[in-house]
Design an enzyme around this catalytic site. Structure first.
Site, PDB file in Angstrom:
ATOM      1  N   CYS A   1      73.766 103.286  32.131  1.00 50.80           N
ATOM      2  CA  CYS A   1      73.703 104.662  31.644  1.00 50.80           C
ATOM      3  C   CYS A   1      72.327 105.207  31.984  1.00 50.80           C
ATOM      4  O   CYS A   1      71.323 104.719  31.449  1.00 50.80           O
ATOM      5  CB  CYS A   1      73.957 104.695  30.142  1.00 50.80           C
ATOM      6  SG  CYS A   1      73.967 106.376  29.512  1.00 50.80           S
ATOM      7  N   GLY A   2      72.292 106.185  32.886  1.00 55.33           N
ATOM      8  CA  GLY A   2      71.008 106.713  33.349  1.00 55.33           C
ATOM      9  C   GLY A   2      70.282 107.478  32.261  1.00 55.33           C
ATOM     10  O   GLY A   2      69.106 107.218  31.987  1.00 55.33           O
ATOM     11  N   HIS A   3      70.993 108.414  31.625  1.00 55.67           N
ATOM     12  CA  HIS A   3      70.297 109.171  30.579  1.00 55.67           C
ATOM     13  C   HIS A   3      69.899 108.225  29.458  1.00 55.67           C
ATOM     14  O   HIS A   3      68.858 108.384  28.825  1.00 55.67           O
ATOM     15  CB  HIS A   3      71.179 110.327  30.048  1.00 55.67           C
ATOM     16  CG  HIS A   3      71.993 109.958  28.847  1.00 55.67           C
ATOM     17  ND1 HIS A   3      73.287 109.483  28.928  1.00 55.67           N
ATOM     18  CD2 HIS A   3      71.669 109.927  27.533  1.00 55.67           C
ATOM     19  CE1 HIS A   3      73.729 109.217  27.707  1.00 55.67           C
ATOM     20  NE2 HIS A   3      72.776 109.473  26.842  1.00 55.67           N
TER      21      HIS A   3
ATOM     22  N   HIS B   1      85.060 107.907  34.725  1.00 55.34           N
ATOM     23  CA  HIS B   1      84.263 109.129  34.613  1.00 55.34           C
ATOM     24  C   HIS B   1      84.757 110.126  35.669  1.00 55.34           C
ATOM     25  O   HIS B   1      84.874 109.777  36.841  1.00 55.34           O
ATOM     26  CB  HIS B   1      82.780 108.861  34.883  1.00 55.34           C
ATOM     27  CG  HIS B   1      82.105 108.026  33.831  1.00 55.34           C
ATOM     28  ND1 HIS B   1      82.339 106.683  33.666  1.00 55.34           N
ATOM     29  CD2 HIS B   1      81.188 108.368  32.890  1.00 55.34           C
ATOM     30  CE1 HIS B   1      81.591 106.233  32.679  1.00 55.34           C
ATOM     31  NE2 HIS B   1      80.888 107.218  32.181  1.00 55.34           N
TER      32      HIS B   1
ATOM     33  N   ASP C   1      79.361 114.925  29.208  1.00 54.67           N
ATOM     34  CA  ASP C   1      77.935 114.591  29.211  1.00 54.67           C
ATOM     35  C   ASP C   1      77.127 115.882  29.176  1.00 54.67           C
ATOM     36  O   ASP C   1      77.315 116.751  30.027  1.00 54.67           O
ATOM     37  CB  ASP C   1      77.626 113.785  30.484  1.00 54.67           C
ATOM     38  CG  ASP C   1      76.298 113.065  30.410  1.00 54.67           C
ATOM     39  OD1 ASP C   1      75.399 113.543  29.689  1.00 54.67           O
ATOM     40  OD2 ASP C   1      76.158 112.033  31.092  1.00 54.67           O
TER      41      ASP C   1
ATOM     42  N   CYS D   1      73.933 113.406  33.871  1.00 53.57           N
ATOM     43  CA  CYS D   1      74.543 112.072  34.012  1.00 53.57           C
ATOM     44  C   CYS D   1      73.828 111.264  35.112  1.00 53.57           C
ATOM     45  O   CYS D   1      74.011 111.534  36.305  1.00 53.57           O
ATOM     46  CB  CYS D   1      76.037 112.176  34.317  1.00 53.57           C
ATOM     47  SG  CYS D   1      76.875 110.567  34.167  1.00 53.57           S
ATOM     48  N   GLY D   2      73.060 110.281  34.670  1.00 56.25           N
ATOM     49  CA  GLY D   2      72.266 109.497  35.625  1.00 56.25           C
ATOM     50  C   GLY D   2      73.125 108.715  36.599  1.00 56.25           C
ATOM     51  O   GLY D   2      72.866 108.707  37.821  1.00 56.25           O
ATOM     52  N   THR D   3      74.177 108.067  36.089  1.00 55.89           N
ATOM     53  CA  THR D   3      75.031 107.293  36.997  1.00 55.89           C
ATOM     54  C   THR D   3      75.902 108.248  37.823  1.00 55.89           C
ATOM     55  O   THR D   3      76.229 107.963  38.980  1.00 55.89           O
ATOM     56  CB  THR D   3      75.894 106.280  36.212  1.00 55.89           C
ATOM     57  OG1 THR D   3      76.562 106.956  35.136  1.00 55.89           O
ATOM     58  CG2 THR D   3      75.037 105.157  35.647  1.00 55.89           C
TER      59      THR D   3
HETATM   60  O1  PYC Z   1      73.617 109.203  32.238  1.00 55.42           O
HETATM   61  O2  PYC Z   1      74.622 107.609  33.336  1.00 55.42           O
HETATM   62  C1  PYC Z   1      74.577 108.435  32.443  1.00 55.42           C
HETATM   63  C2  PYC Z   1      75.721 108.537  31.518  1.00 55.42           C
HETATM   64  C3  PYC Z   1      76.881 107.815  31.558  1.00 55.42           C
HETATM   65  C4  PYC Z   1      77.655 108.250  30.496  1.00 55.42           C
HETATM   66  C5  PYC Z   1      76.957 109.227  29.832  1.00 55.42           C
HETATM   67  N1  PYC Z   1      75.769 109.388  30.471  1.00 55.42           N
END
Ligand code: PYC
Length: 367
Positions: A132-134, A250, A277, A281-283
């Site tokens: 999870c990036g965030h 996702h 999100d 969303c980092g990923t």
């Molecule tokens: O930021 O990767 C992310 C992420 C995944 C699900 C919610 N945020």
């Protein structure tokens, strides 16, 4: 969601193996937040020490202490143990009444490699996610808030591999993610009520189906969510999966940015638990970078500014992945900033029938 398991009787502060410092592992620098003067605890309450952050509007609940002992294995193995034996942590913290569908949880763990800052296992209202990036940006902000890390580069073990995070002097954080790649280009899925929808399947630490749209409008949250749910269901029903048969959980819709001065594109990402999100969303941004790289639309080192549906922005760039699973795999770097919003000692009262959260209809349906 499986049946709620009873919480093991909490032995009280004096006998607790979960709160006192130094008991997890010799090398752990970050895991345990000592409660300097444990309160009298005549009711055998279980306490969980957590920090909440938000990254571009998306919350993360980071558990520092009070979770179960998951042993010393790799994070994937510990995630399986958590899911099998102690899913109560997730349900208690993420489901109502303490949590909500848009919070991501992050359980800090002592790392296997003593040179890593920590291990981390991410979860949400539906289950567990690889990366999870965030969330990792939030973890770094929380560790910095507690004075456990200083500006510089730190390594973290996640369920899907090692990720590095650089805390900058201005408190922004750059995540160097796991190898990300476009797996399939413009796959067709038949979506009831809509017809054929085409999208790329890409991996960025989680699996994404990325669909270009004329625009993503924040005034249309309900219809965007409903569309993503329909696409998700259609992918599942038509057996369209990721590289290793993984569920594509996702869905990411892409449109132009609200302002080209601010960003290069805007997304709407529906997460596995049915909530969108708030961050870019980092990923999901990693998956987008992988698609842009594979399409020859973004060069090594070039910056891509990804705007979220609420207007927050991550900056992304990539280097080629030396041993990526496919041609054109990339190592994305995502930069954003998180803020601490709360420091909480959650209490699980054995007499509270809802201490492990309210199982929702959506959770039951997800099983
Ligand atoms: O930021 O990767 C992310 C992420 C995944 C699900 C919610 N945020």
């Amino acid at each position: 969601m499986g049946p709620l398991q009873p919480i093991k009787r909490f032995a009280g502060w004096a006998g607790s193996r979960v709160i006192r410092p130094g008991l997890y592992s010799q090398h752990d620098r970050f895991m345990v937040t000592p409660m300097q003067t444990p309160p009298a605890n005549p009711f055998n309450l279980r306490a969980i020490d957590a920090i909440d952050t938000h990254t571009g509007g998306e919350p993360t609940r980071i558990v520092f202490a009070g979770g179960p002992d998951l042993g010393q294995g790799p994070m994937l193995q510990r995630m399986h143990s958590l899911r099998r034996d102690a899913d109560w942590l997730r349900t208690a913290l993420i489901l109502e009444p303490r949590g909500s569908a848009w919070i991501v949880g992050a359980l800090l763990q002592p790392s296997c490699d003593p040179d890593c800052a920590a291990g981390v296992i991410f979860f949400n209202n539906r289950g567990y996610i690889g990366m999870c990036g965030h969330g990792l940006i939030g973890v770094v902000a929380a560790l910095a808030y507690r004075g456990r890390i200083q500006p510089g580069t730190h390594r973290f073990e996640t369920v899907v591999g090692e990720v590095t995070a650089t805390l900058h002097d201005d408190q922004s954080v750059s995540i160097k993610n796991v190898a990300s790649y476009r797996w399939r280009e413009q796959v067709s899925v038949q979506v009831p009520g809509e017809g054929t929808v085409c999208g790329d399947i890409a991996y960025g630490g989680n699996w994404f189906f990325l669909v270009d749209t004329p625009g993503v409008d924040p005034a249309e949250l309900e219809s965007l969510s409903a569309r993503c749910r329909r696409i998700h269901a259609a992918l599942r029903d038509q057996g369209i999966v990721g590289a290793d048969g993984s569920e594509i959980d996702h869905i990411e819709l892409f449109g132009p940015p609200s302002d080209p001065q601010l960003a290069d594109g805007r997304n709407f990402v529906l997460c596995p638990g049915g909530e969108y999100d708030r961050s870019p969303c980092g990923t999901g941004t990693s998956a987008k970078l992988a698609c842009l790289a594979a399409a020859g639309k973004l060069q090594v080192g070039e910056v891509w500014r990804q705007e979220s549906i609420i207007g927050s922005v991550f900056a992304g760039r990539y280097t080629p992945a030396p041993q990526g699973p496919v041609e054109h795999a990339v190592i994305p770097t995502i930069t954003g900033r998180a803020f601490v919003t709360a420091e909480t000692r959650f209490v699980l009262d054995p007499q509270d029938p809802l201490r492990l959260g309210i199982p929702t209809i959506k959770d039951a349906a997800a099983e």
